[in-house]
Design a protein around this motif. Structure first.
Motif, PDB file in Angstrom:
ATOM      1  N   GLU B  49      73.517  81.029  35.595  1.00 31.24           N
ATOM      2  CA  GLU B  49      72.614  82.148  35.325  1.00 31.24           C
ATOM      3  C   GLU B  49      72.028  82.706  36.608  1.00 31.24           C
ATOM      4  OE1 GLU B  49      69.433  81.690  32.334  1.00 31.24           O
ATOM      5  OE2 GLU B  49      70.834  80.262  31.435  1.00 31.24           O
ATOM      6  N   ASP B  50      71.916  83.987  36.665  1.00 29.66           N
ATOM      7  CA  ASP B  50      71.258  84.616  37.790  1.00 29.66           C
ATOM      8  C   ASP B  50      69.775  84.669  37.440  1.00 29.66           C
ATOM      9  OD1 ASP B  50      71.646  85.590  40.265  1.00 29.66           O
ATOM     10  OD2 ASP B  50      72.013  87.656  39.661  1.00 29.66           O
ATOM     11  N   ASN B  51      68.983  83.836  38.094  1.00 25.24           N
ATOM     12  CA  ASN B  51      67.554  83.827  37.771  1.00 25.24           C
ATOM     13  C   ASN B  51      66.741  84.411  38.922  1.00 25.24           C
ATOM     14  OD1 ASN B  51      67.231  81.736  39.720  1.00 25.24           O
ATOM     15  ND2 ASN B  51      67.971  80.284  38.189  1.00 25.24           N
ATOM     16  N   ALA B  52      65.461  84.511  38.711  1.00 26.94           N
ATOM     17  CA  ALA B  52      64.575  85.128  39.715  1.00 26.94           C
ATOM     18  C   ALA B  52      64.653  84.395  41.047  1.00 26.94           C
ATOM     19  CB  ALA B  52      63.140  85.138  39.192  1.00 26.94           C
ATOM     20  N   THR B  53      64.741  83.043  40.995  1.00 29.22           N
ATOM     21  CA  THR B  53      64.779  82.260  42.231  1.00 29.22           C
ATOM     22  C   THR B  53      66.040  82.562  43.030  1.00 29.22           C
ATOM     23  OG1 THR B  53      63.673  80.514  41.029  1.00 29.22           O
ATOM     24  CG2 THR B  53      64.605  79.923  43.165  1.00 29.22           C
ATOM     25  N   SER B  54      67.194  82.533  42.350  1.00 25.67           N
ATOM     26  CA  SER B  54      68.441  82.759  43.070  1.00 25.67           C
ATOM     27  C   SER B  54      68.510  84.204  43.560  1.00 25.67           C
ATOM     28  CB  SER B  54      69.649  82.413  42.195  1.00 25.67           C
ATOM     29  OG  SER B  54      69.779  83.319  41.130  1.00 25.67           O
ATOM     30  N   GLN B  55      67.954  85.131  42.790  1.00 21.59           N
ATOM     31  CA  GLN B  55      67.939  86.532  43.224  1.00 21.59           C
ATOM     32  C   GLN B  55      67.104  86.714  44.487  1.00 21.59           C
ATOM     33  OE1 GLN B  55      66.691  88.680  39.756  1.00 21.59           O
ATOM     34  NE2 GLN B  55      68.751  88.725  38.875  1.00 21.59           N
ATOM     35  N   ALA B  56      65.939  86.057  44.507  1.00 16.97           N
ATOM     36  CA  ALA B  56      65.058  86.161  45.679  1.00 16.97           C
ATOM     37  C   ALA B  56      65.730  85.564  46.909  1.00 16.97           C
ATOM     38  CB  ALA B  56      63.739  85.457  45.398  1.00 16.97           C
ATOM     39  N   LEU B  57      66.399  84.408  46.731  1.00 15.58           N
ATOM     40  CA  LEU B  57      67.087  83.755  47.840  1.00 15.58           C
ATOM     41  C   LEU B  57      68.217  84.634  48.370  1.00 15.58           C
ATOM     42  CD1 LEU B  57      67.324  80.025  46.675  1.00 15.58           C
ATOM     43  CD2 LEU B  57      66.234  80.851  48.758  1.00 15.58           C
ATOM     44  N   ASN B  92      65.453  73.868  49.527  1.00 17.77           N
ATOM     45  CA  ASN B  92      64.984  72.532  49.173  1.00 17.77           C
ATOM     46  C   ASN B  92      63.741  72.594  48.293  1.00 17.77           C
ATOM     47  OD1 ASN B  92      67.045  71.346  50.598  1.00 17.77           O
ATOM     48  ND2 ASN B  92      65.864  71.098  52.473  1.00 17.77           N
ATOM     49  N   GLY B  93      62.871  73.532  48.593  1.00 22.79           N
ATOM     50  CA  GLY B  93      61.676  73.727  47.770  1.00 22.79           C
ATOM     51  C   GLY B  93      62.048  74.088  46.345  1.00 22.79           C
ATOM     52  N   ALA B  94      63.010  75.007  46.220  1.00 25.52           N
ATOM     53  CA  ALA B  94      63.456  75.434  44.887  1.00 25.52           C
ATOM     54  C   ALA B  94      64.113  74.275  44.145  1.00 25.52           C
ATOM     55  CB  ALA B  94      64.429  76.601  45.012  1.00 25.52           C
ATOM     56  N   LEU B  99      64.638  73.460  40.213  1.00 21.35           N
ATOM     57  CA  LEU B  99      65.996  73.260  39.692  1.00 21.35           C
ATOM     58  C   LEU B  99      66.236  71.829  39.212  1.00 21.35           C
ATOM     59  CD1 LEU B  99      67.829  75.434  42.365  1.00 21.35           C
ATOM     60  CD2 LEU B  99      67.264  76.064  40.023  1.00 21.35           C
ATOM     61  N   ILE B 100      65.837  70.828  40.004  1.00 20.21           N
ATOM     62  CA  ILE B 100      66.067  69.438  39.606  1.00 20.21           C
ATOM     63  C   ILE B 100      65.230  69.078  38.367  1.00 20.21           C
ATOM     64  CG2 ILE B 100      65.842  67.005  40.306  1.00 20.21           C
ATOM     65  CD1 ILE B 100      66.723  67.917  43.146  1.00 20.21           C
ATOM     66  N   PRO B 101      63.912  69.398  38.367  1.00 24.06           N
ATOM     67  CA  PRO B 101      63.129  69.039  37.160  1.00 24.06           C
ATOM     68  C   PRO B 101      63.637  69.726  35.888  1.00 24.06           C
ATOM     69  CG  PRO B 101      61.668  69.631  38.981  1.00 24.06           C
ATOM     70  CD  PRO B 101      63.057  69.962  39.423  1.00 24.06           C
ATOM     71  N   SER B 102      64.229  70.919  36.019  1.00 21.63           N
ATOM     72  CA  SER B 102      64.635  71.614  34.795  1.00 21.63           C
ATOM     73  C   SER B 102      66.097  71.345  34.411  1.00 21.63           C
ATOM     74  CB  SER B 102      64.382  73.117  34.930  1.00 21.63           C
ATOM     75  OG  SER B 102      65.196  73.637  35.952  1.00 21.63           O
ATOM     76  N   ALA B 103      66.814  70.571  35.232  1.00 21.30           N
ATOM     77  CA  ALA B 103      68.212  70.251  34.893  1.00 21.30           C
ATOM     78  C   ALA B 103      68.240  69.232  33.760  1.00 21.30           C
ATOM     79  CB  ALA B 103      68.930  69.704  36.117  1.00 21.30           C
ATOM     80  N   ASN B 104      68.893  69.585  32.655  1.00 20.07           N
ATOM     81  CA  ASN B 104      68.896  68.632  31.534  1.00 20.07           C
ATOM     82  C   ASN B 104      70.243  67.949  31.346  1.00 20.07           C
ATOM     83  OD1 ASN B 104      70.110  70.923  30.598  1.00 20.07           O
ATOM     84  ND2 ASN B 104      68.346  71.567  29.364  1.00 20.07           N
ATOM     85  N   ASN B 105      71.189  68.241  32.240  1.00 20.18           N
ATOM     86  CA  ASN B 105      72.471  67.551  32.201  1.00 20.18           C
ATOM     87  C   ASN B 105      72.511  66.542  33.351  1.00 20.18           C
ATOM     88  OD1 ASN B 105      75.317  67.458  33.539  1.00 20.18           O
ATOM     89  ND2 ASN B 105      75.716  67.940  31.389  1.00 20.18           N
ATOM     90  N   ALA B 106      72.897  65.299  33.036  1.00 15.43           N
ATOM     91  CA  ALA B 106      72.831  64.216  34.029  1.00 15.43           C
ATOM     92  C   ALA B 106      73.715  64.504  35.249  1.00 15.43           C
ATOM     93  CB  ALA B 106      73.229  62.893  33.391  1.00 15.43           C
ATOM     94  N   GLU B 107      74.919  65.022  34.995  1.00 17.08           N
ATOM     95  CA  GLU B 107      75.841  65.304  36.101  1.00 17.08           C
ATOM     96  C   GLU B 107      75.309  66.408  37.003  1.00 17.08           C
ATOM     97  OE1 GLU B 107      80.459  65.251  35.908  1.00 17.08           O
ATOM     98  OE2 GLU B 107      79.718  65.343  33.854  1.00 17.08           O
ATOM     99  N   LEU B 108      74.747  67.414  36.350  1.00 16.20           N
ATOM    100  CA  LEU B 108      74.176  68.532  37.109  1.00 16.20           C
ATOM    101  C   LEU B 108      72.995  68.046  37.942  1.00 16.20           C
ATOM    102  CD1 LEU B 108      73.917  71.535  37.816  1.00 16.20           C
ATOM    103  CD2 LEU B 108      72.510  71.818  35.766  1.00 16.20           C
ATOM    104  N   LYS B 109      72.146  67.233  37.308  1.00 15.21           N
ATOM    105  CA  LYS B 109      70.972  66.703  38.005  1.00 15.21           C
ATOM    106  C   LYS B 109      71.401  65.906  39.234  1.00 15.21           C
ATOM    107  CE  LYS B 109      66.468  64.971  36.558  1.00 15.21           C
ATOM    108  NZ  LYS B 109      65.849  65.987  35.724  1.00 15.21           N
ATOM    109  N   SER B 110      72.407  65.068  39.057  1.00 18.23           N
ATOM    110  CA  SER B 110      72.886  64.232  40.157  1.00 18.23           C
ATOM    111  C   SER B 110      73.461  65.096  41.288  1.00 18.23           C
ATOM    112  CB  SER B 110      73.924  63.241  39.616  1.00 18.23           C
ATOM    113  OG  SER B 110      74.780  62.829  40.637  1.00 18.23           O
ATOM    114  N   LEU B 111      74.193  66.150  40.910  1.00 18.36           N
ATOM    115  CA  LEU B 111      74.744  67.065  41.922  1.00 18.36           C
ATOM    116  C   LEU B 111      73.625  67.766  42.701  1.00 18.36           C
ATOM    117  CD1 LEU B 111      77.383  68.485  43.036  1.00 18.36           C
ATOM    118  CD2 LEU B 111      76.904  70.288  41.391  1.00 18.36           C
ATOM    119  N   LEU B 112      72.605  68.179  41.977  1.00 18.34           N
ATOM    120  CA  LEU B 112      71.472  68.866  42.624  1.00 18.34           C
ATOM    121  C   LEU B 112      70.712  67.911  43.537  1.00 18.34           C
ATOM    122  CD1 LEU B 112      70.112  70.986  39.618  1.00 18.34           C
ATOM    123  CD2 LEU B 112      71.420  71.814  41.573  1.00 18.34           C
TER     124      LEU B 112
END
Ligand SMILES: [Cu+2]
Lengths: 104, 134
Positions: B49-57, B92-94, B99-112
């Motif tokens: 998803e293109d979200n506000a954070t990624s757009q700002a970055l 890193n701040g993001a 991003l890490i606190p809102s990741a609900n998939n274990a694999e995604l969380k680990s990658l992040l």
């Protein structure tokens, strides 16, 4: 007496040709930017082998000393030549830190 | 992706070995991380998803790159490396707070989480290079 002398000579010869303690290869795994074990006890002549499980390259670098390149999904090794304690780190990711205690 | 473009620009423009080496490290690591992220996206069949954070970055990085393109020599080196420190801090701040606190998939969380460690490393590496440019 003769047999006794021979057996003494024999064991002396054996003692003289007996190899010194065998050099070991010590494996350090790198997984998700962590050296494990982080601290290793070794001796001069031992080989440290880093096994990199990550998809990115790392190094084991001693400031002002040696450096080993450890490519992604690959290995890097060094044979220890000098006694002493050294801290090493990854030059690409300096937040990765390891330690070697090298006995003479 | 923009970080890779900035790295390519630095490899092309800089005449300082430390800076070129750093840029090559960035190009290589970010390509590897991007590939893992894309593989996971495919595997999980999710749409990034293109979200506000990624757009700002993305917006900040684009502006920075336009500025860099106009600089030469030492001014370029300093601006590129300072920008790399700032960019990695921002990412890193993001990652840490959002991003890490809102990741609900274990694999995604680990990658992040691994990504965070890599980029924290890059931040320190960039700071080290910045120190050699003074
Ligand atoms: Cu590393």
């Amino acid at each position: 007496m003769r047999a006794g002398a021979l057996s003494v000579l024999g064991s002396l010869t054996l003692a003289l040709v007996a190899p010194p303690a065998l050099a070991a290869t010590i494996e350090v795994t790198i997984d998700r930017l962590v050296y494990s074990p982080a601290s290793v006890e070794a001796k001069v002549g031992d080989t440290i082998e880093w096994v990199n499980k990550d998809v990115i390259a790392h190094t084991a670098t001693v400031k002002g000393g040696w450096e080993v390149m450890i490519p992604p999904k690959s290995k890097g090794r060094i044979t220890l030549k000098q006694a002493g304690a050294v801290d090493y780190f990854c030059r690409f990711h300096p937040n990765m830190k390891g330690h070697l205690n090298v006995a003479p | 992706m923009l970080d890779i473009e900035a790295a390519k620009l630095a490899i092309q423009k800089s005449k300082t070995k430390e800076v070129v080496d750093f840029a090559k490290d960035m190009e290589r690591d970010h390509e590897a991380v991007n590939k893992q992220a894309l593989d996971l996206v495919k595997k999980l069949k999710v749409k990034p998803e293109d979200n506000a954070t990624s757009q700002a970055l993305t917006k900040a990085a684009k502006e920075e790159r336009a500025k860099l393109a106009k600089l030469e020599g030492t001014a370029f080196d300093k601006a590129y490396i300072e920008n790399e420190v700032a960019y990695h801090k921002q990412v890193n701040g993001a990652l840490e707070t959002l991003l890490i606190p809102s990741a609900n998939n274990a694999e995604l969380k680990s990658l992040l989480e691994t990504g965070l460690k890599i980029f924290q490393g890059h931040e320190q590496h960039a700071e080290h290079v910045a120190g050699t440019l003074k």
